[in-house]
Design a protein around this motif. Structure first.
Motif, PDB file in Angstrom:
ATOM      1  N   VAL A 170       0.828  -1.208   0.000  1.00 23.75           N
ATOM      2  CA  VAL A 170       0.000   0.000   0.000  1.00 23.75           C
ATOM      3  C   VAL A 170       0.863   1.258   0.000  1.00 23.75           C
ATOM      4  N   GLU A 171       2.014   1.212   0.638  1.00 28.53           N
ATOM      5  CA  GLU A 171       2.891   2.377   0.669  1.00 28.53           C
ATOM      6  C   GLU A 171       3.336   2.770  -0.735  1.00 28.53           C
ATOM      7  N   LEU A 172       3.445   1.790  -1.621  1.00 24.64           N
ATOM      8  CA  LEU A 172       3.804   2.081  -3.007  1.00 24.64           C
ATOM      9  C   LEU A 172       2.651   2.768  -3.733  1.00 24.64           C
ATOM     10  N   VAL A 173       1.424   2.376  -3.411  1.00 22.12           N
ATOM     11  CA  VAL A 173       0.242   3.026  -3.991  1.00 22.12           C
ATOM     12  C   VAL A 173       0.218   4.498  -3.584  1.00 22.12           C
ATOM     13  N   ASN A 174       0.627   4.776  -2.358  1.00 21.11           N
ATOM     14  CA  ASN A 174       0.622   6.155  -1.856  1.00 21.11           C
ATOM     15  C   ASN A 174       1.654   7.045  -2.545  1.00 21.11           C
ATOM     16  N   GLN A 175       2.530   6.442  -3.330  1.00 21.34           N
ATOM     17  CA  GLN A 175       3.548   7.211  -4.054  1.00 21.34           C
ATOM     18  C   GLN A 175       3.137   7.544  -5.482  1.00 21.34           C
ATOM     19  N   LEU A 176       1.981   7.056  -5.922  1.00 20.21           N
ATOM     20  CA  LEU A 176       1.536   7.336  -7.283  1.00 20.21           C
ATOM     21  C   LEU A 176       1.273   8.826  -7.470  1.00 20.21           C
ATOM     22  N   SER A 177       1.685   9.330  -8.622  1.00 19.57           N
ATOM     23  CA  SER A 177       1.478  10.742  -8.929  1.00 19.57           C
ATOM     24  C   SER A 177       0.071  10.955  -9.500  1.00 19.57           C
ATOM     25  N   PRO A 178      -0.439  12.194  -9.516  1.00 13.77           N
ATOM     26  CA  PRO A 178      -1.730  12.470 -10.150  1.00 13.77           C
ATOM     27  C   PRO A 178      -1.768  12.010 -11.617  1.00 13.77           C
ATOM     28  N   GLN A 179      -0.648  12.163 -12.313  1.00 16.38           N
ATOM     29  CA  GLN A 179      -0.572  11.723 -13.704  1.00 16.38           C
ATOM     30  C   GLN A 179      -0.756  10.209 -13.805  1.00 16.38           C
ATOM     31  N   GLU A 180      -0.134   9.473 -12.907  1.00 17.13           N
ATOM     32  CA  GLU A 180      -0.247   8.015 -12.939  1.00 17.13           C
ATOM     33  C   GLU A 180      -1.652   7.545 -12.564  1.00 17.13           C
ATOM     34  N   VAL A 181      -2.284   8.226 -11.628  1.00 18.31           N
ATOM     35  CA  VAL A 181      -3.672   7.912 -11.289  1.00 18.31           C
ATOM     36  C   VAL A 181      -4.564   8.164 -12.503  1.00 18.31           C
ATOM     37  N   ALA A 182      -4.316   9.262 -13.202  1.00 16.70           N
ATOM     38  CA  ALA A 182      -5.089   9.583 -14.406  1.00 16.70           C
ATOM     39  C   ALA A 182      -4.892   8.517 -15.481  1.00 16.70           C
ATOM     40  N   GLU A 183      -3.671   8.016 -15.611  1.00 13.77           N
ATOM     41  CA  GLU A 183      -3.404   6.966 -16.604  1.00 13.77           C
ATOM     42  C   GLU A 183      -4.161   5.676 -16.269  1.00 13.77           C
ATOM     43  N   LEU A 184      -4.242   5.364 -14.990  1.00 15.77           N
ATOM     44  CA  LEU A 184      -4.981   4.168 -14.571  1.00 15.77           C
ATOM     45  C   LEU A 184      -6.472   4.334 -14.855  1.00 15.77           C
ATOM     46  N   LEU A 185      -7.001   5.519 -14.622  1.00 16.96           N
ATOM     47  CA  LEU A 185      -8.402   5.785 -14.930  1.00 16.96           C
ATOM     48  C   LEU A 185      -8.668   5.666 -16.425  1.00 16.96           C
ATOM     49  N   TYR A 186      -7.727   6.148 -17.220  1.00 20.31           N
ATOM     50  CA  TYR A 186      -7.853   6.054 -18.683  1.00 20.31           C
ATOM     51  C   TYR A 186      -7.837   4.589 -19.123  1.00 20.31           C
ATOM     52  N   LEU A 187      -6.961   3.791 -18.503  1.00 19.35           N
ATOM     53  CA  LEU A 187      -6.903   2.356 -18.801  1.00 19.35           C
ATOM     54  C   LEU A 187      -8.254   1.687 -18.554  1.00 19.35           C
ATOM     55  N   ALA A 188      -8.842   1.975 -17.400  1.00 14.19           N
ATOM     56  CA  ALA A 188     -10.113   1.353 -17.042  1.00 14.19           C
ATOM     57  C   ALA A 188     -11.239   1.822 -17.952  1.00 14.19           C
ATOM     58  N   HIS A 189     -11.192   3.086 -18.354  1.00 14.37           N
ATOM     59  CA  HIS A 189     -12.276   3.657 -19.149  1.00 14.37           C
ATOM     60  C   HIS A 189     -12.219   3.241 -20.615  1.00 14.37           C
ATOM     61  N   THR A 190     -11.013   3.175 -21.184  1.00 15.71           N
ATOM     62  CA  THR A 190     -10.883   2.908 -22.625  1.00 15.71           C
ATOM     63  C   THR A 190     -10.336   1.525 -22.948  1.00 15.71           C
ATOM     64  N   GLY A 191      -9.664   0.881 -21.969  1.00 15.92           N
ATOM     65  CA  GLY A 191      -9.011  -0.398 -22.253  1.00 15.92           C
ATOM     66  C   GLY A 191      -7.699  -0.230 -22.989  1.00 15.92           C
TER      67      GLY A 191
END
Length: 256
Positions: free
Chosen positions: A91-112
């Motif tokens: 979980v500590e690694l998740v807490n290091q994700l940047s806003p850009q990386e969170v946005a990329e993950l959201l894009y992955l889930a939304h568009t595949g």
């Protein structure tokens, strides 16, 4: 002509070795968890409908830990609609994700689709798992493509057992286990997977000594049709056969 599927037997595969993702139909999350050599310890849920999850305030994503996953892989498939996740080590690694990386993950889930590499240094993830209807149309990124062949081997074994044992439910003690097909044998089909192929259990032929499963190629439609359809795609050519010797419990691959 298409054939309506009430209980899908065949496995469809389209592989992209450049970016290490595989689109499949007929392989479930349970196949994945039971077949992959190193199952994920934790998964970050980037799209889901589960209630009993943990929450990460830094990313606003929910996640599941190892104990949760053991229960999840036994759940009915209907619960896995819109099921998208990426594994992580801590979980500590998740807490290091940047806003850009969170946005990329959201894009992955939304568009595949991925914007940059789907394998994140901070998460140390080995997989990205994307599906709207688990087992019907899945897209999975594998850091190590050998893991895909282990998952495929599990799915083939399960479907072979369903055919071999379909009339032996009255005599369960007489059932003989099905041998797991070696990954090296399945890799011989890689050239067909790159163009799109079907391991056609729907058209398998069973005799007293063998189960012969055709490998179909050359579809009239793209495999993406499977995402919104409940029908089987028709192939125009049989390129090879996967043969299971029932007496010797051995797998054989035969090119046409």
């Amino acid at each position: 002509m298409k054939k309506e599927l009430s209980n899908q037997k065949s496995i469809y595969i389209h592989m992209d070795n450049v970016i290490n993702n595989v689109v499949t139909s007929g392989i479930t999350f349970c196949d994945f968890m039971q077949g992959v050599p190193a199952p994920p310890e934790n998964i970050l849920l980037i799209k889901h409908h589960f209630k009993d999850t943990s929450y990460n305030a830094h990313t606003a994503f929910h996640y599941l830990e190892s104990s949760d996953l053991k229960q999840l892989k036994q759940a009915p498939l209907m619960k896995f609609n819109n099921f998208c996740w990426v594994d992580f080590e801590d979980v500590e690694l998740v807490n290091q994700l940047s806003p850009q990386e969170v946005a990329e993950l959201l894009y992955l889930a939304h568009t595949g689709r991925h914007l940059r590499s789907p394998f994140y240094y901070k998460l140390q993830n080995n997989f990205v798992y994307l599906t709207k209807k688990d087992g019907r149309y899945n897209k999975v990124y594998y850091r190590n493509m050998n893991h895909f062949y282990a998952v495929l081997s599990q799915a083939i074994t399960r479907k072979t057992e369903e055919i071999v044992h379909e009339k032996s439910f009255l005599m369960p003690n007489r059932r003989k286990g099905v041998a797991v097909p070696p990954s090296d044998l399945l890799k011989k089909m890689m050239k067909y997977f790159k163009e799109g192929a079907c391991i056609s259990f729907a058209h398998a032929e069973k005799s007293r000594t063998q189960l012969r499963v055709p490998i179909g190629i050359d579809f009239d439609e793209d495999l993406s049709e499977l995402e919104d359809s409940s029908e089987e795609l028709t192939y125009n050519e049989v390129a090879a056969e996967l043969v299971y010797d029932l007496k010797r419990s051995e797998w054989i691959y035969i090119e046409k």
